[in-house]
Design a protein around this motif. Structure first.
Motif, PDB file in Angstrom:
ATOM      1  N   GLN A  15       8.658  -8.585   7.627  1.00 20.00           N
ATOM      2  CA  GLN A  15       7.871  -7.406   8.006  1.00 20.00           C
ATOM      3  C   GLN A  15       8.774  -6.171   7.986  1.00 20.00           C
ATOM      4  OE1 GLN A  15       6.677  -8.476  12.020  1.00 20.00           O
ATOM      5  NE2 GLN A  15       4.588  -8.968  11.340  1.00 20.00           N
ATOM      6  N   ILE A  16       8.137  -5.018   7.690  1.00 21.30           N
ATOM      7  CA  ILE A  16       8.833  -3.728   7.808  1.00 21.30           C
ATOM      8  C   ILE A  16       7.806  -2.737   8.332  1.00 21.30           C
ATOM      9  CG2 ILE A  16       8.391  -3.230   5.347  1.00 21.30           C
ATOM     10  CD1 ILE A  16      11.089  -1.678   5.352  1.00 21.30           C
ATOM     11  N   ASP A  17       8.246  -1.760   9.134  1.00 18.67           N
ATOM     12  CA  ASP A  17       7.295  -0.800   9.692  1.00 18.67           C
ATOM     13  C   ASP A  17       7.645   0.629   9.274  1.00 18.67           C
ATOM     14  OD1 ASP A  17       9.278   0.145  11.487  1.00 18.67           O
ATOM     15  OD2 ASP A  17       8.646  -1.246  13.060  1.00 18.67           O
ATOM     16  N   SER A  18       6.845   1.586   9.770  1.00 17.76           N
ATOM     17  CA  SER A  18       6.986   2.982   9.325  1.00 17.76           C
ATOM     18  C   SER A  18       8.338   3.570   9.721  1.00 17.76           C
ATOM     19  CB  SER A  18       5.866   3.842   9.912  1.00 17.76           C
ATOM     20  OG  SER A  18       5.979   3.897  11.325  1.00 17.76           O
ATOM     21  N   PHE A  19       8.995   2.965  10.720  1.00 13.02           N
ATOM     22  CA  PHE A  19      10.298   3.462  11.169  1.00 13.02           C
ATOM     23  C   PHE A  19      11.452   2.875  10.345  1.00 13.02           C
ATOM     24  CE2 PHE A  19       7.469   3.066  14.905  1.00 13.02           C
ATOM     25  CZ  PHE A  19       7.289   4.409  15.175  1.00 13.02           C
TER      26      PHE A  19
END
Lengths: 289, 251
Positions: B101-105
């Motif tokens: 997973q990777i997020d907007s940050f």
């Protein structure tokens, strides 16, 4: 001086609730015969520190682990460890999940008799959220930076597998990467090594052999002669990992009884015969990555 | 193999550019596409890179995927795990990894999915992500760009730090390129927003938007450059002659 003991002697020197560090890395040079001896014993409630592979998985399958201190658990070519995953997904394990470098740092702190060592590693991650016992320290110098104070990982015992030993506990790790076995040995009150061969001191290979001596014998409390003792993990340059066995072992996460009947509750010699014999193990080629 | 350029080859070519200005850094490509891409970088845009045999030794020529005659490896140095830690804490590496997973940050996760105490899916554990992302450059390859990989909110277990939580000018994340099956991105948008740099052939901005769990910036909607004839030859004949790359996208 003679530090050579049996697998049973090792088990008798360990006790419930101990913190035990295990050398090797993933599916490489794990002291599996020592792990099987623990699995076959009444020992319980262990805290395990490991760069995890099937050592962690097998102990999970036998419900020996109360708390796991780790950065990963993997079988290398099989990235995810089925038995560990099952234990985690059943909520069975208490964890101290760390960056793999923080594990080394904790062992190094213990080795140096320090209570902690500072590092940036862990900052900005959930490693700190899920390990609230880890504190911070501010640099006393003009930079004033806040660091993680990685606590010492003091071990009651370390279990390692090496290529060659003598009766005094001089050991040699001949594979190209000694991993962090030295740090485990230094962090532990007692270190036990299983060894592919136990030879006379005069046969350790002189200066050339001594280059493979990664830590001094005063750290070693017991030597267990266990040819093939890392199986099914690899033990360079002696043998590679047994992929077919690792697959069979992984599949046994669904139902462990068959695997257990075939490979557990055996003496080390019986185990080696059950998996195909010493010659078979010695012929397993080294892996290419 | 067909004469037309495969998506895996476009990704490898795009990913290789991540290392072009890295001088002698240790290039580590973890996983099939990143590994071939690091090798391609060394053979094209940056021959000065250091690279390992995937185990313990630094080698002069990138290794092909699959079995090889290791007696032909040109070994130039030593890189045990202990030395990798020393190297990376000193910032002397640029790794390309594939988080789950990777997020907007820019926070990344390889530890577990779901509730931490009783995870739905246990993955590897944080491994070296906390140390990598705070210490040296990292690029990211995501083969399955979707709202499950580019998640809304935050990743389930922050393994690599993002741009929302850095403590000092030293202790900050170093995310370079982000290559996916849809396009090429970086985190150099306004306030470190993920921004689109190019779209792979046949992919639209809408494809990207609907498969990303957060708002992205758009620097360019141009088409991703196709691999050159030289790059294709190196990928197909030198770095991956057994065509192991086909399994990534089922090509």
């Amino acid at each position: 001086m003679n530090k050579v003991i049996s697998h049973d002697d090792l088990v008798s020197q360990l006790s419930d609730g101990m913190t035990i560090g295990i050398g090797g890395w993933g599916a490489r040079r794990k002291p599996m015969s020592l792990i099987r001896a623990i699995c076959n014993s009444d020992l319980q409630d262990l805290t395990i520190v490991s760069y995890g592979g099937p050592d962690v998985g097998l102990l999970c399958a036998h419900k020996k682990i109360k708390k796991l201190i780790f950065g990963f658990v993997s079988l290398d070519m099989i990235p995810l460890e089925a038995h560990f995953r099952q234990a985690r997904q059943n909520g069975e394990l208490e964890l101290m999940e760390l960056d793999e470098g923080m594990v080394q740092w904790g062992l190094r702190a213990a080795a140096m008799k320090m209570s902690f060592l500072p590092t940036r590693v862990g900052m900005g991650t959930d490693v700190l959220k899920y390990n609230p016992e880890i504190k911070f320290i501010t640099s006393p110098y003009s930079d004033g930076e806040q660091y993680v104070a990685m606590p010492a990982l003091n071990l009651d015992a370390a279990l390692l597998h090496v290529n060659t030993s003598d009766h005094k506990g001089n050991t040699q790790i001949e594979g190209p990467d000694p991993f962090f076995d030295e740090m485990f040995a230094r962090a532990a009150a007692k270190t036990y090594v299983s060894s592919e061969q136990v030879v006379d001191t005069s046969e350790l290979g002189g200066k050339e052999g001594a280059i493979f001596n990664r830590f001094e014998r005063s750290l070693v409390s017991g030597v267990i002669h266990a040819p093939g003792g890392a199986h099914p993990t690899s033990c360079a340059p002696n043998y590679g990992f047994d992929m077919a066995h690792l697959k069979e072992y992984s599949a046994a996460a669904k139902s462990f009884d068959g695997y257990s009947t075939n490979y557990l509750n055996l003496s080390h010699e019986e185990y080696i015969e059950a998996v195909g014999g010493q010659n078979f193990i010695n012929d397993i080629p080294l892996p290419q990555f | 193999m067909s004469d037309s350029t495969l998506l895996s080859e476009i990704c490898i070519s795009s990913a290789s550019k991540a290392w072009k200005d890295d001088g002698e850094l240790l290039a580590t490509g973890i996983g099939l596409i990143p590994r071939i891409a690091a090798g391609l970088a060394k053979l094209t845009c940056n021959p000065d890179l250091m690279m390992t045999d995937g185990e313990t030794f630094l080698i002069s020529k990138p290794l092909p995927m699959g079995k090889r005659d290791s007696s032909e490896d040109v070994i130039e140095g030593y890189m045990s795990y202990s030395r990798v830690f020393e190297n990376l804490w000193g910032g002397q590496r640029h790794a390309m990894v594939t988080p789950t997973q990777i997020d907007s940050f820019g926070q990344t996760n390889i530890s577990c999915i779901g509730d931490y105490d009783n995870p739905k899916v246990q993955l590897l554990g944080v491994r070296g992500f906390p140390g990598n992302f705070i210490s040296h450059k990292n690029s990211i390859f995501i083969p399955n760009h979707s709202t499950k990989t580019f998640v809304s909110g935050e990743v389930d277990m922050v393994s690599g730090m993002g741009y929302n939580s850095y403590h000092s000018q030293v202790a900050k994340p170093h995310i370079s390129s982000v290559i996916t099956n849809l396009g090429v991105f970086d985190f150099n948008g306004p306030d470190h927003q993920l921004q689109l740099l190019s779209l792979h052939p046949g992919i639209t901005l809408e494809d990207v938007a609907t498969n990303t769990g957060f708002e992205i910036a758009v620097k360019s909607e141009e088409e991703t450059a196709l691999p050159s004839i030289e790059e294709l030859a190196l990928i197909r004949e030198v770095l991956d002659p057994l065509n192991t790359r086909q399994i990534i996208f089922g090509e």
